[in-house]
Design a protein around this motif. Structure first.
Motif, PDB file in Angstrom:
ATOM      1  N   PHE A  66     -84.149  95.976-102.974  1.00  0.00           N
ATOM      2  CA  PHE A  66     -83.494  95.336-101.838  1.00  0.00           C
ATOM      3  C   PHE A  66     -82.288  96.161-101.373  1.00  0.00           C
ATOM      4  CE2 PHE A  66     -80.564  92.230 -99.900  1.00  0.00           C
ATOM      5  CZ  PHE A  66     -81.398  91.747 -98.902  1.00  0.00           C
ATOM      6  N   PHE A  67     -81.563  96.749-102.337  1.00  0.00           N
ATOM      7  CA  PHE A  67     -80.412  97.584-101.982  1.00  0.00           C
ATOM      8  C   PHE A  67     -80.863  98.798-101.163  1.00  0.00           C
ATOM      9  CE2 PHE A  67     -77.210 100.882-102.994  1.00  0.00           C
ATOM     10  CZ  PHE A  67     -76.078 100.228-102.513  1.00  0.00           C
ATOM     11  N   ALA A  68     -82.007  99.385-101.536  1.00  0.00           N
ATOM     12  CA  ALA A  68     -82.542 100.517-100.775  1.00  0.00           C
ATOM     13  C   ALA A  68     -82.883 100.087 -99.351  1.00  0.00           C
ATOM     14  CB  ALA A  68     -83.776 101.070-101.475  1.00  0.00           C
ATOM     15  N   PHE A  69     -83.416  98.872 -99.209  1.00  0.00           N
ATOM     16  CA  PHE A  69     -83.712  98.358 -97.869  1.00  0.00           C
ATOM     17  C   PHE A  69     -82.436  98.196 -97.044  1.00  0.00           C
ATOM     18  CE2 PHE A  69     -83.647  94.374 -95.359  1.00  0.00           C
ATOM     19  CZ  PHE A  69     -84.474  94.758 -94.315  1.00  0.00           C
ATOM     20  N   VAL A  70     -81.394  97.652 -97.667  1.00  0.00           N
ATOM     21  CA  VAL A  70     -80.154  97.368 -96.954  1.00  0.00           C
ATOM     22  C   VAL A  70     -79.477  98.648 -96.472  1.00  0.00           C
ATOM     23  CG1 VAL A  70     -77.805  96.452 -97.201  1.00  0.00           C
ATOM     24  CG2 VAL A  70     -79.766  95.147 -98.054  1.00  0.00           C
ATOM     25  N   ILE A  71     -79.450  99.689 -97.317  1.00  0.00           N
ATOM     26  CA  ILE A  71     -78.697 100.894 -96.943  1.00  0.00           C
ATOM     27  C   ILE A  71     -79.547 101.924 -96.207  1.00  0.00           C
ATOM     28  CG2 ILE A  71     -77.113 100.590 -98.887  1.00  0.00           C
ATOM     29  CD1 ILE A  71     -78.551 102.945-100.264  1.00  0.00           C
ATOM     30  N   LEU A  72     -80.872 101.846 -96.309  1.00  0.00           N
ATOM     31  CA  LEU A  72     -81.706 102.874 -95.689  1.00  0.00           C
ATOM     32  C   LEU A  72     -82.520 102.372 -94.502  1.00  0.00           C
ATOM     33  CD1 LEU A  72     -83.066 104.670 -98.900  1.00  0.00           C
ATOM     34  CD2 LEU A  72     -81.181 105.394 -97.420  1.00  0.00           C
ATOM     35  N   VAL A  73     -83.023 101.162 -94.577  1.00  0.00           N
ATOM     36  CA  VAL A  73     -83.920 100.651 -93.532  1.00  0.00           C
ATOM     37  C   VAL A  73     -83.188  99.773 -92.534  1.00  0.00           C
ATOM     38  CG1 VAL A  73     -86.017  99.312 -93.070  1.00  0.00           C
ATOM     39  CG2 VAL A  73     -85.885 100.799 -95.084  1.00  0.00           C
ATOM     40  N   PRO A  75     -80.066  99.683 -91.411  1.00  0.00           N
ATOM     41  CA  PRO A  75     -79.318 100.389 -90.333  1.00  0.00           C
ATOM     42  C   PRO A  75     -80.243 100.988 -89.279  1.00  0.00           C
ATOM     43  CG  PRO A  75     -78.442 100.954 -92.490  1.00  0.00           C
ATOM     44  CD  PRO A  75     -79.700 100.200 -92.733  1.00  0.00           C
ATOM     45  N   LEU A  76     -81.431 101.461 -89.685  1.00  0.00           N
ATOM     46  CA  LEU A  76     -82.370 102.017 -88.714  1.00  0.00           C
ATOM     47  C   LEU A  76     -82.878 100.936 -87.760  1.00  0.00           C
ATOM     48  CD1 LEU A  76     -84.529 104.403 -90.972  1.00  0.00           C
ATOM     49  CD2 LEU A  76     -82.738 105.042 -89.336  1.00  0.00           C
ATOM     50  N   ILE A  77     -83.063  99.721 -88.282  1.00  0.00           N
ATOM     51  CA  ILE A  77     -83.543  98.634 -87.432  1.00  0.00           C
ATOM     52  C   ILE A  77     -82.561  98.369 -86.296  1.00  0.00           C
ATOM     53  CG2 ILE A  77     -83.984  96.143 -87.376  1.00  0.00           C
ATOM     54  CD1 ILE A  77     -85.215  96.388 -90.148  1.00  0.00           C
ATOM     55  N   TYR A  78     -81.275  98.351 -86.605  1.00  0.00           N
ATOM     56  CA  TYR A  78     -80.278  98.067 -85.580  1.00  0.00           C
ATOM     57  C   TYR A  78     -79.994  99.289 -84.703  1.00  0.00           C
ATOM     58  CZ  TYR A  78     -79.303  93.539 -87.659  1.00  0.00           C
ATOM     59  OH  TYR A  78     -79.418  92.246 -88.107  1.00  0.00           O
ATOM     60  N   ALA A  79     -80.160 100.486 -85.261  1.00  0.00           N
ATOM     61  CA  ALA A  79     -79.879 101.697 -84.482  1.00  0.00           C
ATOM     62  C   ALA A  79     -81.066 102.090 -83.592  1.00  0.00           C
ATOM     63  CB  ALA A  79     -79.525 102.850 -85.417  1.00  0.00           C
ATOM     64  N   PHE A  80     -82.295 101.924 -84.112  1.00  0.00           N
ATOM     65  CA  PHE A  80     -83.495 102.310 -83.361  1.00  0.00           C
ATOM     66  C   PHE A  80     -84.526 101.183 -83.437  1.00  0.00           C
ATOM     67  CE2 PHE A  80     -81.623 106.053 -85.399  1.00  0.00           C
ATOM     68  CZ  PHE A  80     -81.276 106.813 -84.287  1.00  0.00           C
ATOM     69  N   PRO A  81     -84.340 100.119 -82.685  1.00  0.00           N
ATOM     70  CA  PRO A  81     -85.232  98.955 -82.782  1.00  0.00           C
ATOM     71  C   PRO A  81     -86.585  99.194 -82.113  1.00  0.00           C
ATOM     72  CG  PRO A  81     -83.574  98.574 -81.101  1.00  0.00           C
ATOM     73  CD  PRO A  81     -83.243  99.899 -81.717  1.00  0.00           C
ATOM     74  N   LYS A  82     -87.333 100.114 -82.617  1.00  0.00           N
ATOM     75  CA  LYS A  82     -88.691 100.405 -82.172  1.00  0.00           C
ATOM     76  C   LYS A  82     -89.632 100.116 -83.337  1.00  0.00           C
ATOM     77  CE  LYS A  82     -87.128 102.164 -78.270  1.00  0.00           C
ATOM     78  NZ  LYS A  82     -87.320 101.475 -76.972  1.00  0.00           N
ATOM     79  N   SER A  83     -90.558  99.217 -83.137  1.00  0.00           N
ATOM     80  CA  SER A  83     -91.373  98.735 -84.250  1.00  0.00           C
ATOM     81  C   SER A  83     -92.186  99.848 -84.906  1.00  0.00           C
ATOM     82  CB  SER A  83     -92.297  97.611 -83.785  1.00  0.00           C
ATOM     83  OG  SER A  83     -93.242  98.094 -82.854  1.00  0.00           O
ATOM     84  N   ARG A  84     -92.811 100.730 -84.128  1.00  0.00           N
ATOM     85  CA  ARG A  84     -93.623 101.796 -84.718  1.00  0.00           C
ATOM     86  C   ARG A  84     -92.756 102.763 -85.522  1.00  0.00           C
ATOM     87  NH1 ARG A  84     -98.253 103.717 -80.343  1.00  0.00           N
ATOM     88  NH2 ARG A  84     -99.374 101.721 -80.263  1.00  0.00           N
ATOM     89  N   PHE A  85     -91.615 103.120 -84.957  1.00  0.00           N
ATOM     90  CA  PHE A  85     -90.714 104.033 -85.672  1.00  0.00           C
ATOM     91  C   PHE A  85     -90.225 103.403 -86.972  1.00  0.00           C
ATOM     92  CE2 PHE A  85     -86.294 105.176 -86.610  1.00  0.00           C
ATOM     93  CZ  PHE A  85     -86.447 106.527 -86.872  1.00  0.00           C
ATOM     94  N   ILE A  86     -89.836 102.134 -86.920  1.00  0.00           N
ATOM     95  CA  ILE A  86     -89.306 101.458 -88.112  1.00  0.00           C
ATOM     96  C   ILE A  86     -90.389 101.337 -89.180  1.00  0.00           C
ATOM     97  CG2 ILE A  86     -88.388  99.283 -89.010  1.00  0.00           C
ATOM     98  CD1 ILE A  86     -86.381 100.969 -87.430  1.00  0.00           C
ATOM     99  N   ARG A  87     -91.600 100.984 -88.759  1.00  0.00           N
ATOM    100  CA  ARG A  87     -92.683 100.857 -89.736  1.00  0.00           C
ATOM    101  C   ARG A  87     -92.991 102.211 -90.386  1.00  0.00           C
ATOM    102  NH1 ARG A  87     -97.324  98.477 -86.391  1.00  0.00           N
ATOM    103  NH2 ARG A  87     -95.913  98.730 -84.605  1.00  0.00           N
ATOM    104  N   GLY A  88     -93.008 103.264 -89.602  1.00  0.00           N
ATOM    105  CA  GLY A  88     -93.268 104.586 -90.157  1.00  0.00           C
ATOM    106  C   GLY A  88     -92.157 105.066 -91.068  1.00  0.00           C
ATOM    107  N   ALA A  90     -89.829 103.197 -92.637  1.00  0.00           N
ATOM    108  CA  ALA A  90     -89.743 102.343 -93.831  1.00  0.00           C
ATOM    109  C   ALA A  90     -90.866 102.672 -94.814  1.00  0.00           C
ATOM    110  CB  ALA A  90     -89.789 100.875 -93.433  1.00  0.00           C
ATOM    111  N   SER A  91     -92.061 102.943 -94.292  1.00  0.00           N
ATOM    112  CA  SER A  91     -93.194 103.280 -95.169  1.00  0.00           C
ATOM    113  C   SER A  91     -92.936 104.599 -95.889  1.00  0.00           C
ATOM    114  CB  SER A  91     -94.487 103.369 -94.350  1.00  0.00           C
ATOM    115  OG  SER A  91     -94.792 102.121 -93.757  1.00  0.00           O
ATOM    116  N   THR A  92     -92.386 105.572 -95.177  1.00  0.00           N
ATOM    117  CA  THR A  92     -92.079 106.865 -95.793  1.00  0.00           C
ATOM    118  C   THR A  92     -91.011 106.714 -96.870  1.00  0.00           C
ATOM    119  OG1 THR A  92     -92.617 107.983 -93.715  1.00  0.00           O
ATOM    120  CG2 THR A  92     -91.349 109.228 -95.346  1.00  0.00           C
ATOM    121  N   ILE A  93     -89.950 105.945 -96.541  1.00  0.00           N
ATOM    122  CA  ILE A  93     -88.883 105.724 -97.515  1.00  0.00           C
ATOM    123  C   ILE A  93     -89.419 105.006 -98.748  1.00  0.00           C
ATOM    124  CG2 ILE A  93     -86.744 104.438 -97.929  1.00  0.00           C
ATOM    125  CD1 ILE A  93     -86.032 104.988 -94.972  1.00  0.00           C
TER     126      ILE A  93
END
Length: 510
Positions: A66-73, A75-88, A90-93
């Motif tokens: 969960f900590f990895a989600f909070v610090i890595l994923v 911030p990306l959701i709020y900075a780049f709210p594009k579903s395809r980009f976020i899914r890709g 987050a999956s890579t991370i």
């Protein structure tokens, strides 16, 4: 109200909800991978230890994910709210993070280490030859393996996104959060208590999982009078890990010569009948002990010169006391009236008739026998003492207490305090080997003892003796001091310097 329903706000809400479900799914995957740590280590031997293992497993791995989600994923959701980009992304991370966790688990299984700066040199030295030997097939296989793993993450991410409206209606956030918070609080509360009480089934799990820093509260408890910090430090210094793993025997190579003309016989009586030595030239020595908790352990200690805690890890080793003379050309004979459970020793032993014939012959040899009163008496009546250097002792008759056992020899010993652990060093020195006994034994030669104290183990206790005292250290670091002769508990001050030195000596085969 209008602001709260803007398309961007709706998308952010969906992405955050998706992120929580994606993280929960990967927590379950991470828990499965982290099972490698659990099954690579011995399970705790208490219900409380197992309880801590389970709640710590769930809370720590859940927290890391969960900590990895909070610090890595997040911030990306709020900075780049594009579903395809976020899914890709987050999956890579997730794929990289879980692959790193799996590698760390394999590293822990083989070396007992986690990925950190301290293990960097080891990882480099171990992986460099393998990497250098890799061809394009191996690199292609690893790349394909990661692509498959990344594909799994992408499939999971897309499946959750397609069902996000349905998942938003499921109210599992509070129960799941409550479960992880309860496990987190329980694990740290248990560790605070265990650390203050040096409760080993919990404390020894401190380094089980990566990035694990369990809570302690010694300073706070000491401040409010709930913990005697000096007593705590003393007990901690006396702790000894009985679960011996990865020992090295001998601790250093042993090089020495052997007198091939020597005739030495070591006899250890297995029953409690008193010997009749009135017509012999045997001298009796006081202050000798058999500290082992059973006869099998006593056999092991007498042959290896090591306490019973090392027994299971040396089942595929030959005692140096037997191996060295045999390799250097001195005939060696081993006999035991009770079964030899050690796999190699049972293959070295002979029957009693052959042992008796070799023992009584006027030829060079080393003969070691675990024999009965009747067999010893028969050997003594057959001029055994005329041609051989002989040492005779006995198993402890009562294993519940610690009492002296007989020790006889037909040559001079400079012994004041000794155990069966001293036999290998004594035998090898008598045979002419001048190697340092600390390289293969906890004991010392009775011809020329260098220490005025001894150390050994009896079950879960560490036993230290010096002068008239016997110190027994329990598994939790507490201790008791007894009068060595009367067995009564005394109130003498603990010699912590001696005890620390003795425990360090006991552990030097790690």
């Amino acid at each position: 109200m209008i602001l709260s329903e803007t398309p961007r706000r709706i998308l952010l809400t969906k992405l955050v909800t998706w992120g929580h479900w994606f993280t929960l799914s990967n927590i379950l995957v991470a828990l499965v991978i982290a099972g490698i740590y659990v099954f690579a280590s011995p399970l705790p031997d208490s219900l409380l230890g197992i309880t801590f293992l389970l709640v710590n497993w769930i809370s720590h791995i859940g927290f890391l994910t969960f900590f990895a989600f909070v610090i890595l994923v997040l911030p990306l959701i709020y900075a780049f709210p594009k579903s395809r980009f976020i899914r890709g992304a987050a999956s890579t991370i997730a794929a990289l993070g879980l692959a790193l966790l799996a590698f760390d688990a394999l590293l822990y299984t083989k070396y007992g280490l986690h990925i950190n700066l301290g293990s960097a040199d080891l990882i480099k030295s171990e992986t460099q030859p393998v990497i250098n030997a890799f061809g394009w097939q191996q690199w292609g296989f690893l790349l394909l393996l990661f692509v498959v793993w990344l594909s799994f993450q992408l499939i999971l991410a897309n499946a959750l996104w397609k069902r996000i409206e349905r998942l938003q209606r499921i109210r599992l956030g509070m129960p799941i959060s409550a479960l992880f918070v309860a496990c987190f609080v329980c694990s740290h509360a248990l560790h605070i208590w265990a650390d203050a009480n040096l409760y080993q089934p919990i404390v020894k799990q401190d380094n089980l999982f990566p990035l694990s820093y369990p809570a302690t509260a010694k300073a706070l408890m000491s401040k409010y009078g709930l913990l005697d910090i000096e007593n705590y430090k003393q007990r901690k210094a006396l702790l000894f890990d009985r679960n011996v793993k990865g020992i090295k025997y001998p601790s250093n190579p042993v090089y020495c010569s052997i007198n091939k003309n020597e005739q030495f016989v070591l006899l250890i009586q297995t029953d409690a009948t008193e010997l009749d030595l009135s017509n012999t030239n045997l001298s009796q020595y006081q202050g000798h002990y058999d500290l082992s908790s059973n006869d099998h352990s006593s056999q092991f200690s007498s042959l290896f010169g090591l306490p019973e805690i090392y027994l299971s890890d040396l089942n595929n080793k030959t005692p140096l006391m037997l191996e060295l003379p045999q390799k250097l050309g001195l005939p060696v004979y081993l006999y035991s009236q009770i079964p030899l459970e050690h796999s190699i020793l049972s293959g070295l032993s002979t029957d009693y008739d052959a042992f008796e014939q070799a023992t009584l012959s006027d030829k060079p040899k080393l003969a070691v026998g675990f024999v009965t009163h009747q067999q010893i008496q028969s050997l003594l009546n057959s001029e055994l003492l005329d041609n051989n250097h002989v040492v005779i002792s006995s198993f402890a008759a009562n294993r519940e207490t610690i009492e002296q056992v007989p020790l006889y020899a037909n040559f001079d010993l400079k012994q004041n305090l000794s155990t069966h652990l001293d036999f290998p060093a004594t035998v090898l020195e008598r045979l002419g080997c001048d190697a340092l006994s600390d390289d293969y034994s906890i004991g010392q030669s009775l011809h020329n003892p260098r220490r005025n104290w001894l150390v050994g183990t009896k079950g879960s206790k560490v036993i230290v003796m010096q002068n008239g005292n016997r110190i027994e250290v329990l598994s939790n670091g507490s201790y008791k001091i007894y009068d060595r002769k009367t067995g009564e508990e005394t109130v003498e001050t603990l010699n912590t310097g001696l005890l620390s030195q003795a425990i360090k000596h006991l552990m030097h085969f790690y």
